[in-house]
Scaffold this motif. Structure first.
Motif, PDB file in Angstrom:
ATOM      1  N   GLY A  43      37.515  48.390  38.349  1.00  0.00           N
ATOM      2  CA  GLY A  43      36.814  49.668  38.440  1.00  0.00           C
ATOM      3  C   GLY A  43      35.429  49.579  37.831  1.00  0.00           C
ATOM      4  N   VAL A  44      35.333  48.959  36.676  1.00  0.00           N
ATOM      5  CA  VAL A  44      34.042  48.808  36.010  1.00  0.00           C
ATOM      6  C   VAL A  44      33.086  48.020  36.895  1.00  0.00           C
ATOM      7  CG1 VAL A  44      32.886  47.659  34.093  1.00  0.00           C
ATOM      8  CG2 VAL A  44      34.950  48.995  33.670  1.00  0.00           C
ATOM      9  N   VAL A  45      33.604  46.925  37.470  1.00  0.00           N
ATOM     10  CA  VAL A  45      32.743  46.068  38.283  1.00  0.00           C
ATOM     11  C   VAL A  45      32.216  46.831  39.497  1.00  0.00           C
ATOM     12  CG1 VAL A  45      32.784  44.045  39.775  1.00  0.00           C
ATOM     13  CG2 VAL A  45      33.706  43.916  37.467  1.00  0.00           C
ATOM     14  N   SER A  46      33.069  47.673  40.091  1.00  0.00           N
ATOM     15  CA  SER A  46      32.599  48.472  41.230  1.00  0.00           C
ATOM     16  C   SER A  46      31.414  49.343  40.834  1.00  0.00           C
ATOM     17  CB  SER A  46      33.726  49.361  41.762  1.00  0.00           C
ATOM     18  OG  SER A  46      34.780  48.589  42.252  1.00  0.00           O
ATOM     19  N   GLU A  47      31.511  49.983  39.675  1.00  0.00           N
ATOM     20  CA  GLU A  47      30.409  50.843  39.236  1.00  0.00           C
ATOM     21  C   GLU A  47      29.131  50.036  39.066  1.00  0.00           C
ATOM     22  OE1 GLU A  47      30.829  54.259  38.746  1.00  0.00           O
ATOM     23  OE2 GLU A  47      32.759  53.760  39.645  1.00  0.00           O
ATOM     24  N   ILE A  48      29.269  48.870  38.395  1.00  0.00           N
ATOM     25  CA  ILE A  48      28.089  48.077  38.074  1.00  0.00           C
ATOM     26  C   ILE A  48      27.448  47.520  39.339  1.00  0.00           C
ATOM     27  CG2 ILE A  48      27.272  46.039  36.858  1.00  0.00           C
ATOM     28  CD1 ILE A  48      29.452  46.522  34.783  1.00  0.00           C
ATOM     29  N   ILE A  49      28.295  46.979  40.220  1.00  0.00           N
ATOM     30  CA  ILE A  49      27.759  46.380  41.457  1.00  0.00           C
ATOM     31  C   ILE A  49      26.993  47.423  42.263  1.00  0.00           C
ATOM     32  CG2 ILE A  49      28.412  45.359  43.677  1.00  0.00           C
ATOM     33  CD1 ILE A  49      29.095  43.352  41.778  1.00  0.00           C
ATOM     34  N   ALA A  50      27.566  48.617  42.377  1.00  0.00           N
ATOM     35  CA  ALA A  50      26.882  49.654  43.155  1.00  0.00           C
ATOM     36  C   ALA A  50      25.539  49.981  42.531  1.00  0.00           C
ATOM     37  CB  ALA A  50      27.754  50.904  43.232  1.00  0.00           C
ATOM     38  N   CYS A  51      25.508  50.113  41.205  1.00  0.00           N
ATOM     39  CA  CYS A  51      24.272  50.519  40.550  1.00  0.00           C
ATOM     40  C   CYS A  51      23.191  49.460  40.696  1.00  0.00           C
ATOM     41  CB  CYS A  51      24.538  50.801  39.086  1.00  0.00           C
ATOM     42  SG  CYS A  51      23.039  51.133  38.156  1.00  0.00           S
ATOM     43  N   ALA A  62      41.788  40.304  47.445  1.00  0.00           N
ATOM     44  CA  ALA A  62      40.721  39.712  48.247  1.00  0.00           C
ATOM     45  C   ALA A  62      39.877  40.796  48.898  1.00  0.00           C
ATOM     46  CB  ALA A  62      41.315  38.799  49.315  1.00  0.00           C
ATOM     47  N   ILE A  63      40.521  41.902  49.294  1.00  0.00           N
ATOM     48  CA  ILE A  63      39.766  43.018  49.879  1.00  0.00           C
ATOM     49  C   ILE A  63      38.669  43.446  48.922  1.00  0.00           C
ATOM     50  CG2 ILE A  63      39.928  45.483  50.388  1.00  0.00           C
ATOM     51  CD1 ILE A  63      42.585  44.914  51.741  1.00  0.00           C
ATOM     52  N   LYS A  64      39.037  43.556  47.651  1.00  0.00           N
ATOM     53  CA  LYS A  64      38.050  43.981  46.667  1.00  0.00           C
ATOM     54  C   LYS A  64      36.899  42.978  46.596  1.00  0.00           C
ATOM     55  CE  LYS A  64      40.907  46.694  43.571  1.00  0.00           C
ATOM     56  NZ  LYS A  64      40.189  47.957  43.547  1.00  0.00           N
ATOM     57  N   VAL A  65      37.244  41.704  46.465  1.00  0.00           N
ATOM     58  CA  VAL A  65      36.191  40.696  46.304  1.00  0.00           C
ATOM     59  C   VAL A  65      35.266  40.689  47.514  1.00  0.00           C
ATOM     60  CG1 VAL A  65      35.743  38.230  46.095  1.00  0.00           C
ATOM     61  CG2 VAL A  65      37.552  39.280  44.742  1.00  0.00           C
ATOM     62  N   PHE A  66      35.846  40.722  48.706  1.00  0.00           N
ATOM     63  CA  PHE A  66      35.009  40.705  49.912  1.00  0.00           C
ATOM     64  C   PHE A  66      34.109  41.935  49.972  1.00  0.00           C
ATOM     65  CE2 PHE A  66      38.377  37.838  51.820  1.00  0.00           C
ATOM     66  CZ  PHE A  66      37.572  36.729  51.728  1.00  0.00           C
ATOM     67  N   ASN A  67      34.661  43.071  49.588  1.00  0.00           N
ATOM     68  CA  ASN A  67      33.857  44.291  49.674  1.00  0.00           C
ATOM     69  C   ASN A  67      32.743  44.307  48.643  1.00  0.00           C
ATOM     70  OD1 ASN A  67      34.812  46.065  51.853  1.00  0.00           O
ATOM     71  ND2 ASN A  67      36.749  45.809  50.821  1.00  0.00           N
ATOM     72  N   TRP A  68      32.981  43.739  47.470  1.00  0.00           N
ATOM     73  CA  TRP A  68      31.893  43.644  46.499  1.00  0.00           C
ATOM     74  C   TRP A  68      30.788  42.754  47.036  1.00  0.00           C
ATOM     75  CZ3 TRP A  68      36.083  42.505  42.389  1.00  0.00           C
ATOM     76  CH2 TRP A  68      36.573  43.718  41.862  1.00  0.00           C
ATOM     77  N   GLY A 113      29.675  37.482  37.063  1.00  0.00           N
ATOM     78  CA  GLY A 113      30.589  36.524  36.429  1.00  0.00           C
ATOM     79  C   GLY A 113      32.022  36.881  36.735  1.00  0.00           C
ATOM     80  N   PHE A 114      32.334  38.163  36.653  1.00  0.00           N
ATOM     81  CA  PHE A 114      33.686  38.614  36.959  1.00  0.00           C
ATOM     82  C   PHE A 114      34.089  38.188  38.359  1.00  0.00           C
ATOM     83  CE2 PHE A 114      36.593  41.498  38.968  1.00  0.00           C
ATOM     84  CZ  PHE A 114      37.517  41.828  37.996  1.00  0.00           C
ATOM     85  N   ILE A 115      33.222  38.452  39.333  1.00  0.00           N
ATOM     86  CA  ILE A 115      33.618  38.172  40.725  1.00  0.00           C
ATOM     87  C   ILE A 115      33.947  36.688  40.890  1.00  0.00           C
ATOM     88  CG2 ILE A 115      32.865  38.182  43.130  1.00  0.00           C
ATOM     89  CD1 ILE A 115      31.228  40.588  42.568  1.00  0.00           C
ATOM     90  N   GLY A 116      33.057  35.825  40.380  1.00  0.00           N
ATOM     91  CA  GLY A 116      33.294  34.391  40.536  1.00  0.00           C
ATOM     92  C   GLY A 116      34.540  33.931  39.801  1.00  0.00           C
ATOM     93  N   LEU A 117      34.661  34.320  38.554  1.00  0.00           N
ATOM     94  CA  LEU A 117      35.752  33.809  37.733  1.00  0.00           C
ATOM     95  C   LEU A 117      37.084  34.411  38.160  1.00  0.00           C
ATOM     96  CD1 LEU A 117      33.986  33.821  34.271  1.00  0.00           C
ATOM     97  CD2 LEU A 117      34.228  31.955  35.903  1.00  0.00           C
ATOM     98  N   PHE A 118      37.067  35.706  38.515  1.00  0.00           N
ATOM     99  CA  PHE A 118      38.310  36.313  38.975  1.00  0.00           C
ATOM    100  C   PHE A 118      38.772  35.646  40.261  1.00  0.00           C
ATOM    101  CE2 PHE A 118      40.379  39.323  41.843  1.00  0.00           C
ATOM    102  CZ  PHE A 118      41.532  39.536  41.135  1.00  0.00           C
ATOM    103  N   THR A 119      37.837  35.270  41.117  1.00  0.00           N
ATOM    104  CA  THR A 119      38.227  34.609  42.357  1.00  0.00           C
ATOM    105  C   THR A 119      38.917  33.282  42.073  1.00  0.00           C
ATOM    106  OG1 THR A 119      36.353  35.650  43.424  1.00  0.00           O
ATOM    107  CG2 THR A 119      37.377  33.836  44.586  1.00  0.00           C
ATOM    108  N   ILE A 120      38.362  32.516  41.137  1.00  0.00           N
ATOM    109  CA  ILE A 120      39.015  31.247  40.784  1.00  0.00           C
ATOM    110  C   ILE A 120      40.393  31.529  40.179  1.00  0.00           C
ATOM    111  CG2 ILE A 120      38.886  29.209  39.317  1.00  0.00           C
ATOM    112  CD1 ILE A 120      35.870  29.387  39.494  1.00  0.00           C
ATOM    113  N   GLY A 121      40.445  32.487  39.271  1.00  0.00           N
ATOM    114  CA  GLY A 121      41.728  32.823  38.656  1.00  0.00           C
ATOM    115  C   GLY A 121      42.730  33.303  39.687  1.00  0.00           C
ATOM    116  N   GLY A 122      42.275  34.136  40.607  1.00  0.00           N
ATOM    117  CA  GLY A 122      43.187  34.674  41.613  1.00  0.00           C
ATOM    118  C   GLY A 122      43.679  33.598  42.564  1.00  0.00           C
ATOM    119  N   LEU A 123      42.769  32.704  43.000  1.00  0.00           N
ATOM    120  CA  LEU A 123      43.186  31.677  43.951  1.00  0.00           C
ATOM    121  C   LEU A 123      44.159  30.686  43.315  1.00  0.00           C
ATOM    122  CD1 LEU A 123      39.882  31.023  45.900  1.00  0.00           C
ATOM    123  CD2 LEU A 123      41.977  32.062  46.750  1.00  0.00           C
ATOM    124  N   THR A 124      43.938  30.334  42.038  1.00  0.00           N
ATOM    125  CA  THR A 124      44.905  29.441  41.410  1.00  0.00           C
ATOM    126  C   THR A 124      46.238  30.163  41.233  1.00  0.00           C
ATOM    127  OG1 THR A 124      43.933  30.057  39.304  1.00  0.00           O
ATOM    128  CG2 THR A 124      43.307  27.925  40.213  1.00  0.00           C
TER     129      THR A 124
END
Lengths: 547, 230, 104
Positions: free
Chosen positions: A264-272, A328-334, A354-365
């Motif tokens: 949720g936080v990342v969505s706010e920041i990315i939009a801004c 993945a929907i979230k990551v793609f939409n960001w 940083g969140f998007i990149g690192l969360f993607t690695i964490g999620g894929l593993t």
């Protein structure tokens, strides 16, 4: 109060006594109290981590016996998970921002909110007590029968601490759900809510439905220890694997309690900082709910190598893959939001990226681990440790600090030094990767977790990891220093220093006690960064308020 | 209406909003309670699935009479509680107190019976823990000799049933004691004339809580007392 | 405003009828336990208990007259409980399907 007083009075300067803080029912002050409390636990957990990382620099025992090592990693796990990560974003940023984002004057149950802080602090003190009296060596998972029969009796204290602090998080979650349902400002329909609110709604559902299960489970462990009745003791016919089921029924969704608010936080920041509406707003909102619900179906993937039936394992494995879809929907939409946006790389944005990149690695593993055969190979190795920390530290902690920077001017009314903020964000990013990426490798090579000695060939990777931890610790300390500095000497923040959209930016920084000088009326959707968005939303003004 | 306004907290816009919020909050709390007891029920279900005969034999030592009696008592108390809420809706302050007192008396009867049952179990060494003693009596209580009952750890499995019996009924009794405390608070508020047709949320919320406690017992009774009665 | 804010007040008769139904079901559940229905004993007992709980929720707890969100919240608790039970049982019920090799 007079007109002039209303303009300068805010929630911080309205009263200065200690009692005015301890007995406040203002959600903003409670949020700040939570912030101070959880940062203390973050510090304690961090100290434990630094200590055992130093020990792990050499393959042999350096200055710490195995018993001490076990206690330290348990302390690290318990404090970080139960007393830092779970309350971090919801109880601090959520508490502070949710009512403001909804245009409400407070949460639905302000006294319950204050009670939650006291209950949490009491639970935290019980947990601290367990550490002071000699520590627990079960790991944060409290697996039976070790915890219920063999480990030292500090387990009872630690278990009660988690039991008690669970109630605090239930109180917060319950409060959030009612507030979101019943206290939205006029015109603020469900699909005009910021994604931060959606994320907290989903999180609260998990908290309310999941936390009671860990409460009763951990209580059963305590009962078993105190009365030795053998609920999970195989000697009496009990089944330790049942404990694992009940434990993970909460503790897997708990991972989503930790990550969803970060999203949720990342969505706010990315939009801004892209000056754009979040791409696919509706589906991002729904994916939060999907993660919350699907998250309850997958707990068995922690138990592939216990004596769990392999048929159940197959079901859990398949269900676990499903969680990847909404994530993945979230990551793609960001990423789609970033595309074509006017991106500004300010401090919060660096954390969000940083969140998007690192969360993607964490999620894929995570997908590797949900695969039964691979899981057998890497189970209980550093691969798990790395995966978990990529999601939790790379994801959640990054989002927490991103959010803290983003709303720091709002919370404190002060600006932090931007350049130092950016440098620190980069230091933390580098330190984090240096710490945890080698752990993927060392885990894949077969080093099990929770050992204080290891074969010599792993030393290089462990030294890298310890070096990274030092960089990471430096980054966090630097952040602490400049944030404290800004608190005292920072320039005053305007009501909207980032030029962000959102109700919280329409009120002064810091906000007045009642949040708004006059009750807000919402006329458009969230993230109205372009004229087109504002205009389109105006045309669709309809819908109820208290649905 | 003026009476009701004084109960409106500063952060709500209307009494309606306030009442709907407390009602939703209470239901969320109850959903949470369902999961809290749910953990116990799942654990019970797993062990009953694993050790059906031990559970059947162990359940045979519980008194169906007391269990059924308590079920009736608790359903009566649910009725009086529902009527207390109804009295509150109608603004009948005298009846609110009468019905709540009746509910409390019934609750005390229930807890008294529970006390009798616990004492009895204590005297028969059926309280789990180091003092627990159970020797399968294959003649007197018609325990059939099967692979499961002949298992050397059969007594341990019987003890498991009693662990659940005490934890589940104990947790239930604890909830009743909390309910009693809430009802004392309600009586104090009612005596001070705090309730009106516009404001009676505490009565309603305590009512919801009490019915939930009743529902838990509705499930506990057949699962603990009626496992093996034929 | 007071018009639609006014809660539904059920007649006394409804409460007494519900009470009577609960009593009948209590007798029924004890009586039926006296018969050996094999594995169906527990099924019948739980079904009767569920019916009892359902009418308590519907009438004593006023869900019948409440907003949809209340209904949803009440249902969520039970659905989640069943979910937890079902997936846990999925493990224990299928454990014996594969023979465990003898220890060597």
């Amino acid at each position: 109060m007079s007109e002039n007083a209303a303009k300068t009075e805010n929630y911080l300067n309205v009263k200065h006594t200690v009692a005015s803080w301890l007995f406040t029912v203002d959600h903003k002050r409670i949020g700040v109290m939570y912030l101070a409390t959880i940062l203390l636990f973050f510090f304690l957990g961090g100290v434990a981590a630094v200590l055992f990382r130093i020990e792990l620099m050499t393959p042999t025992e350096m200055f710490m016996a195995s018993e001490t090592y076990n206690r330290l990693f348990t302390m690290h796990g318990i404090t970080m998970i139960f007393f830092f990560l779970i309350p971090s974003i919801p109880a601090v940023l959520g508490n502070f921002l949710l009512p403001i984002m909804l245009g409400a004057r407070d949460l639905a149950f302000p006294r319950l909110n204050l009670a939650s802080w006291y209950v949490f602090t009491f639970g935290g003190l019980l947990g601290l007590g367990a550490i002071i009296f000699g520590g627990v060596d079960t790991g944060w998972t409290f697996y039976t029968p070790y915890s219920s029969t063999y480990a030292n009796s500090n387990v009872i204290l630690a278990a009660l601490g988690i039991f008690v602090s669970g109630f605090a998080s239930i109180m917060t979650g319950l409060n959030f759900i009612v507030t979101i349902h019943k206290m939205r400002a006029p015109g603020l329909t469900w699909f005009r809510l910021p994604l931060f609110v959606w994320a907290h709604y989903a999180t609260s559902i998990i908290i309310v439905l999941g936390t009671p299960v860990i409460a009763i489970t951990i209580l059963l462990v305590a009962v078993e220890r105190i009365f030795s009745v053998g609920i999970f003791d195989p000697a009496l016919g009990g089944d330790p694997v049942l404990f694992q089921h009940l434990f993970w029924f909460y503790s897997h969704p708990a991972v989503y309690i930790m990550i969803l608010p970060g999203m949720g936080v990342v969505s706010e920041i990315i939009a801004c900082f892209s000056r754009k509406r979040i791409f696919g707003y509706h589906i991002v909102a729904m994916s939060s709910l999907a993660i919350a619900i699907l998250g309850f179906f997958v707990w068995g993937h922690h138990m592939f190598v216990s004596s769990q039936s392999m048929y159940a394992g197959m079901i859990f494995s398949i269900l676990s893959f499903l969680v990847a879809i909404p994530s993945a929907i979230k990551v793609f939409n960001w990423v789609a939001t970033l595309y074509g946006g006017s991106i500004k790389l300010d401090t919060p944005m660096l954390y969000a990226l940083g969140f998007i990149g690192l969360f993607t690695i964490g999620g894929l593993t995570g997908l590797f681990l949900a695969t039964m055969a691979v899981n057998v190979h890497v189970h209980d190795t550093y691969f798990i440790v790395a995966h978990f920390h990529y999601v939790m530290v790379g994801g959640m902690v990054m989002a927490f600090f991103g959010g803290l920077h983003f709303w720091w001017p709002k919370i404190t009314g002060k600006l932090f030094p931007e350049m130092l903020g950016r440098i620190t964000a980069i230091i933390i990013f580098i330190g984090f990767n240096l710490t945890f990426f080698p752990q993927f490798i060392v885990g894949y090579l077969g080093m099990p977790r929770r050992y204080h000695v290891y074969p010599e060939e792993f030393q290089l990777l462990h030294v890298m990891s310890t070096g990274g931890a030092a960089v990471l610790a430096l980054g966090y300390m630097l952040m602490g220093v400049y944030l404290l500095y800004s608190l005292i000497l920072g320039p005053k923040a305007s009501s909207n220093p980032w030029k962000a959209a959102g109700l919280e930016w329409t009120t002064p920084s810091p906000p007045p006690t009642e949040n708004f000088l006059e009750p807000p009326v919402v006329k458009h959707e969230a993230y109205a960064y372009t004229e087109e968005d504002t205009y389109r939303d105006d045309a669709e003004t309809k819908g109820d308020t208290h649905g | 209406m003026a009476d009701g306004q004084s109960h409106l907290a500063h952060h709500f816009d209307s009494m309606e909003q306030q009442r709907e919020s407390s009602s939703l909050g209470m239901w969320l709390f109850l959903a949470q309670e369902v999961m809290f007891f749910g953990g116990l029920f799942v654990a019970y279900a797993i062990y009953r699935f694993k050790y059906p005969e031990a559970f059947a034999v162990a359940s045979g030592y519980l008194s169906v009479g007391w269990g059924a009696f308590n079920t009736v008592v608790l359903i009566c108390s649910s009725l009086t509680m529902a009527l207390a809420v109804r009295a509150a809706q109608l603004g009948d302050k005298k009846k609110i107190i009468q019905y709540i007192v009746a509910t409390m008396l019934l609750a005390c009867v229930f807890l008294g019976v529970k006390g009798v049952e616990y004492t009895e179990k204590y005297h028969h060494d059926l309280v789990p823990g180091p003092a627990f003693q159970y020797v399968p009596d294959f003649d007197a209580y018609t325990v059939p000799v099967t692979a499961e009952t002949a298992h050397p750890n059969f007594a341990g499995h019987v003890q498991l049933f009693y662990s659940f019996y005490f934890v589940m009924t104990g947790m239930h009794a604890l909830h009743m004691v909390i309910g009693l405390g809430l009802m004392i608070w309600l009586i104090v508020k009612a005596l001070r004339g705090r309730f009106s047709r516009e404001y009676y949320a505490p009565v309603e919320m305590t009512g919801l809580y009490w019915h939930f406690v009743d529902i838990v017992w509705i499930f506990l009774f057949p699962l603990l007392y009626l496992v093996w009665r034929h | 405003m007071s018009d639609h804010a006014e809660p539904h007040i059920a007649p006394l008769k409804t409460y007494l009828n519900v009470f009577a139904a609960l009593m009948v079901l209590t007798v029924l559940t004890v009586w039926v336990a006296l018969f050996d229905l094999g594995p169906f004993n527990v099924v019948v007992a739980v079904t009767i208990a569920t019916v009892k709980a359902y009418i308590v929720i519907l009438y004593f707890m006023h869900v019948k007259y409440s907003a949809k969100i209340i209904w949803l919240t009440a249902a969520a608790g039970f659905v989640w409980f069943i979910l937890m039970l079902a997936l846990t049982l999925a493990d224990f019920a299928t454990r014996g399907w594969l023979p465990i090799p003898e220890p060597w």
